[in-house]
Motif scaffolding. Structure first.
Motif, mmCIF file in Angstrom:
data_model
loop_
_atom_site.group_PDB
_atom_site.id
_atom_site.type_symbol
_atom_site.label_atom_id
_atom_site.label_comp_id
_atom_site.label_asym_id
_atom_site.label_seq_id
_atom_site.Cartn_x
_atom_site.Cartn_y
_atom_site.Cartn_z
ATOM 1 N N GLY A 108 -0.776 -9.255 47.157
ATOM 2 C CA GLY A 108 -0.730 -9.133 45.702
ATOM 3 C C GLY A 108 -1.518 -7.914 45.246
ATOM 4 N N GLY A 109 -2.476 -8.163 44.343
ATOM 5 C CA GLY A 109 -3.317 -7.067 43.865
ATOM 6 C C GLY A 109 -4.064 -6.363 44.992
ATOM 7 N N PRO A 131 2.964 -11.723 47.286
ATOM 8 C CA PRO A 131 3.435 -13.116 47.176
ATOM 9 C C PRO A 131 3.448 -13.676 45.754
ATOM 10 C CG PRO A 131 1.148 -13.069 47.891
ATOM 11 C CD PRO A 131 1.557 -11.636 47.681
ATOM 12 N N ILE A 137 5.042 -15.462 38.975
ATOM 13 C CA ILE A 137 4.828 -14.185 38.280
ATOM 14 C C ILE A 137 5.380 -13.052 39.142
ATOM 15 C CG2 ILE A 137 2.860 -14.937 36.899
ATOM 16 C CD1 ILE A 137 1.028 -13.468 38.977
HETATM 17 N N1 CAA Z 1 -7.587 -15.872 43.990
HETATM 18 C C1 CAA Z 1 -8.595 -16.754 43.970
HETATM 19 N N2 CAA Z 1 -9.043 -17.405 45.065
HETATM 20 C C2 CAA Z 1 -8.423 -17.147 46.239
HETATM 21 C C3 CAA Z 1 -7.365 -16.242 46.337
HETATM 22 C C4 CAA Z 1 -6.945 -15.577 45.144
HETATM 23 N N3 CAA Z 1 -5.973 -14.655 45.117
HETATM 24 N N4 CAA Z 1 -6.949 -16.206 47.619
HETATM 25 C C5 CAA Z 1 -7.737 -17.045 48.305
HETATM 26 N N5 CAA Z 1 -8.629 -17.640 47.466
HETATM 27 C C6 CAA Z 1 -9.659 -18.603 47.788
HETATM 28 C C7 CAA Z 1 -9.059 -19.973 48.012
HETATM 29 O O1 CAA Z 1 -8.849 -20.625 46.777
HETATM 30 C C8 CAA Z 1 -10.125 -20.619 48.848
HETATM 31 O O2 CAA Z 1 -11.186 -20.997 48.014
HETATM 32 P P1 CAA Z 1 -11.782 -22.535 48.116
HETATM 33 O O3 CAA Z 1 -12.378 -22.606 49.498
HETATM 34 O O4 CAA Z 1 -12.788 -22.566 47.015
HETATM 35 O O5 CAA Z 1 -10.613 -23.439 47.941
HETATM 36 C C9 CAA Z 1 -10.630 -19.465 49.720
HETATM 37 O O6 CAA Z 1 -10.252 -18.272 49.027
HETATM 38 C C10 CAA Z 1 -9.997 -19.432 51.085
HETATM 39 O O7 CAA Z 1 -8.599 -19.451 50.910
HETATM 40 P P2 CAA Z 1 -7.632 -20.470 51.725
HETATM 41 O O8 CAA Z 1 -8.328 -21.754 51.980
HETATM 42 O O9 CAA Z 1 -6.339 -20.521 50.984
HETATM 43 O O10 CAA Z 1 -7.489 -19.660 53.095
HETATM 44 P P3 CAA Z 1 -6.280 -19.712 54.134
HETATM 45 O O11 CAA Z 1 -6.778 -18.951 55.322
HETATM 46 O O12 CAA Z 1 -5.786 -21.080 54.306
HETATM 47 O O13 CAA Z 1 -5.101 -18.868 53.422
HETATM 48 C C11 CAA Z 1 -4.153 -17.007 52.186
HETATM 49 C C12 CAA Z 1 -5.241 -17.495 53.187
HETATM 50 C C13 CAA Z 1 -2.766 -17.118 52.819
HETATM 51 C C14 CAA Z 1 -4.472 -15.556 51.852
HETATM 52 C C15 CAA Z 1 -4.199 -17.896 50.932
HETATM 53 O O14 CAA Z 1 -5.547 -17.952 50.457
HETATM 54 C C16 CAA Z 1 -3.370 -17.379 49.785
HETATM 55 O O15 CAA Z 1 -2.168 -17.533 49.787
HETATM 56 N N6 CAA Z 1 -4.021 -16.768 48.766
HETATM 57 C C17 CAA Z 1 -3.331 -16.305 47.566
HETATM 58 C C18 CAA Z 1 -2.552 -15.024 47.830
HETATM 59 C C19 CAA Z 1 -1.811 -14.615 46.565
HETATM 60 O O16 CAA Z 1 -0.989 -15.305 46.041
HETATM 61 N N7 CAA Z 1 -2.143 -13.394 46.048
HETATM 62 C C20 CAA Z 1 -1.524 -12.853 44.870
HETATM 63 C C21 CAA Z 1 -2.355 -13.166 43.659
HETATM 64 S S1 CAA Z 1 -1.570 -12.732 42.126
HETATM 65 C C22 CAA Z 1 -1.818 -11.068 41.933
HETATM 66 O O17 CAA Z 1 -2.440 -10.421 42.764
HETATM 67 C C23 CAA Z 1 -1.253 -10.483 40.660
HETATM 68 C C24 CAA Z 1 -1.217 -9.012 40.590
HETATM 69 O O18 CAA Z 1 -0.279 -8.367 41.015
HETATM 70 C C25 CAA Z 1 -2.310 -8.267 39.917
#
Ligand code: CAA
Length: 258
Positions: A108-109, A131, A137
Motif C-alpha cells: 500500500g502506502g 492490497p 479502497i
Molecule cells: N496499519 C495499521 N496497523 C497495521 C498495518 C497497517 N497498514 N499493517 C499491520 N499492522 C499491525 C497489525 O494490526 C498488527 O497489530 P496488532 O498486533 O496490534 O494486532 C501488527 O501490525 C502485526 O500485523 P499482523 O499481525 O497482521 O502481521 P502478519 O505477519 O500476520 O501479516 C501483513 C502481515 C500481511 C503485512 C498484514 O499485517 C497486513 O495485511 N497488513 C495490512 C496491509 C495493507 O492492507 N496495507 C495497505 C493499507 S491502505 C494504504 O496504504 C492506503 C494508501 O494507499 C495510502
C-alpha cells in the motif's frame, strides 16, 4: 533532534538515513510517523554536508501501508482537511536523491512511498504490493500512477485488482527496483549507491534529478527543452569548470557545489 517513530543517522559520509521505527505495527505510516519522516528528510535536504538520503524500515517491514487503524475512524472530509496523509508521501519533491532500502513488506502506502523515492534497493525478502482493494479502497498515494509507469498496465492491473504481490526478483525483472540483494547485503548496497551520488556535484545531481522526473510529466519536446535549460545551468556552474579541469589534469574533482 529526537524522534518517536523514526531513527536518523548518517551511515556514511554525505549520506543521511531515516529508518521507520514502529516495528510492532510493521512500520504502518501513521500521520505522526510521516510528519517525522518529512521533518527529518527536509533537514537532510537542506544540510549542505548531505548529498543523498536513504529511507528504510527494518528487515521485516519497510512499511505495511498507511495506518489502517488511524484511517478507520476517518471520513472522506477528515482525509481531505488533514494536510493530507497522501501529500506527506511525496519524496519526489526533495531536491536531493532518495534511495529506498526495502526489506520485507512494502505494501500500500509502503510501496507508494518507495516508488516516490528515486531508486529502490530490495532485499531478497522484499514483498511489494497494493492490497488496498481488500479494504474497499484504492491506492491513494501514487500507486495507480507510479506502479503503472514502472511495470506496465497489465501487471499493474493484476497487482491492484487481485492483490498480487511481487517478490524482489520479480520486482527487479519488471523494472520496479534497481537491485535485489541478500538480506545481509541490501543496506550496504543502498549505502554504496548513496555514496556514489553524494560524491558528485550537488548542483549537477539536483539538475539531473529534476530533469529525469520531468520525463513523467512532459511531452518529449517539452522535456528536451527542460533538459537543455538544466544543462545550461550546469554548464554555468563552478563545478563544471572544476570537473572538466580535473579530467584534463587527471585528478579527482573537488566539488564546491556552486
Ligand atoms: N496499519 C495499521 N496497523 C497495521 C498495518 C497497517 N497498514 N499493517 C499491520 N499492522 C499491525 C497489525 O494490526 C498488527 O497489530 P496488532 O498486533 O496490534 O494486532 C501488527 O501490525 C502485526 O500485523 P499482523 O499481525 O497482521 O502481521 P502478519 O505477519 O500476520 O501479516 C501483513 C502481515 C500481511 C503485512 C498484514 O499485517 C497486513 O495485511 N497488513 C495490512 C496491509 C495493507 O492492507 N496495507 C495497505 C493499507 S491502505 C494504504 O496504504 C492506503 C494508501 O494507499 C495510502
Amino acid at each position: 533532534m529526537s524522534y518517536q517513530y523514526i531513527l536518523v543517522d548518517q551511515p556514511a559520509e554525505g549520506v543521511g538515513r531515516v529508518r521507520l521505527n514502529r516495528p510492532k505495527a510493521l512500520n504502518a505510516l501513521s500521520s505522526p510517523l510521516m510528519d517525522e519522516v518529512n521533518e527529518a528528510m527536509l533537514a537532510f535536504n537542506s544540510d549542505p554536508s548531505i548529498g543523498a538520503m536513504i529511507l528504510t524500515g527494518d528487515d521485516k517491514a519497510f512499511a505495511a501501508g498507511a495506518d489502517i487503524k488511524e484511517m478507520d475512524g476517518m471520513t472522506a472530509i477528515d482525509m481531505l482537511m488533514t494536510v493530507s496523509l497522501i501529500e506527506r508521501f511525496e519524496m519526489q519533491r526533495l531536491s536531493k536523491p532518495v534511495i529506498a532500502a526495502v526489506s520485507g513488506y512494502a505494501l500500500g502506502g509502503g510501496c507508494e512511498i518507495a516508488m516516490a523515492c528515486d531508486m529502490i534497493v530490495a532485499s531478497e525478502t522484499a514483498l511489494f504490493g497494493q492490497p488496498e482493494i481488500n479494504l474497499g479502497i484504492i491506492p491513494g498515494a501514487g500507486g495507480t500512477q507510479r506502479l503503472t509507469r514502472a511495470v506496465g498496465k497489465a501487471l499493474a492491473m493484476e497487482i491492484m485488482l487481485t492483490d498480487r504481490k511481487l517478490k524482489a526478483e520479480e520486482a527487479l525483472h519488471y523494472g520496479l527496483v534497481n537491485r535485489a540483494a541478500p538480506l545481509d547485503e541490501y543496506m550496504d548496497v543502498a549505502i554504496s549507491i548513496a555514496q556514489k551520488v553524494a560524491r558528485r556535484s550537488q548542483v549537477a545531481i539536483r539538475l539531473t534529478k529534476e530533469a529525469v522526473n520531468k520525463a513523467y510529466e512532459m511531452t518529449l519536446e517539452e522535456g528536451l527543452a527542460f533538459e537543455r535549460r538544466n544543462f545550461l545551468v550546469a554548464f554555468g556552474s563552478e563545478d563544471k569548470v572544476e570537473g572538466m579541469r580535473a579530467f584534463i589534469e587527471k585528478r579527482r574533482a573537488e566539488w564546491t557545489n556552486r
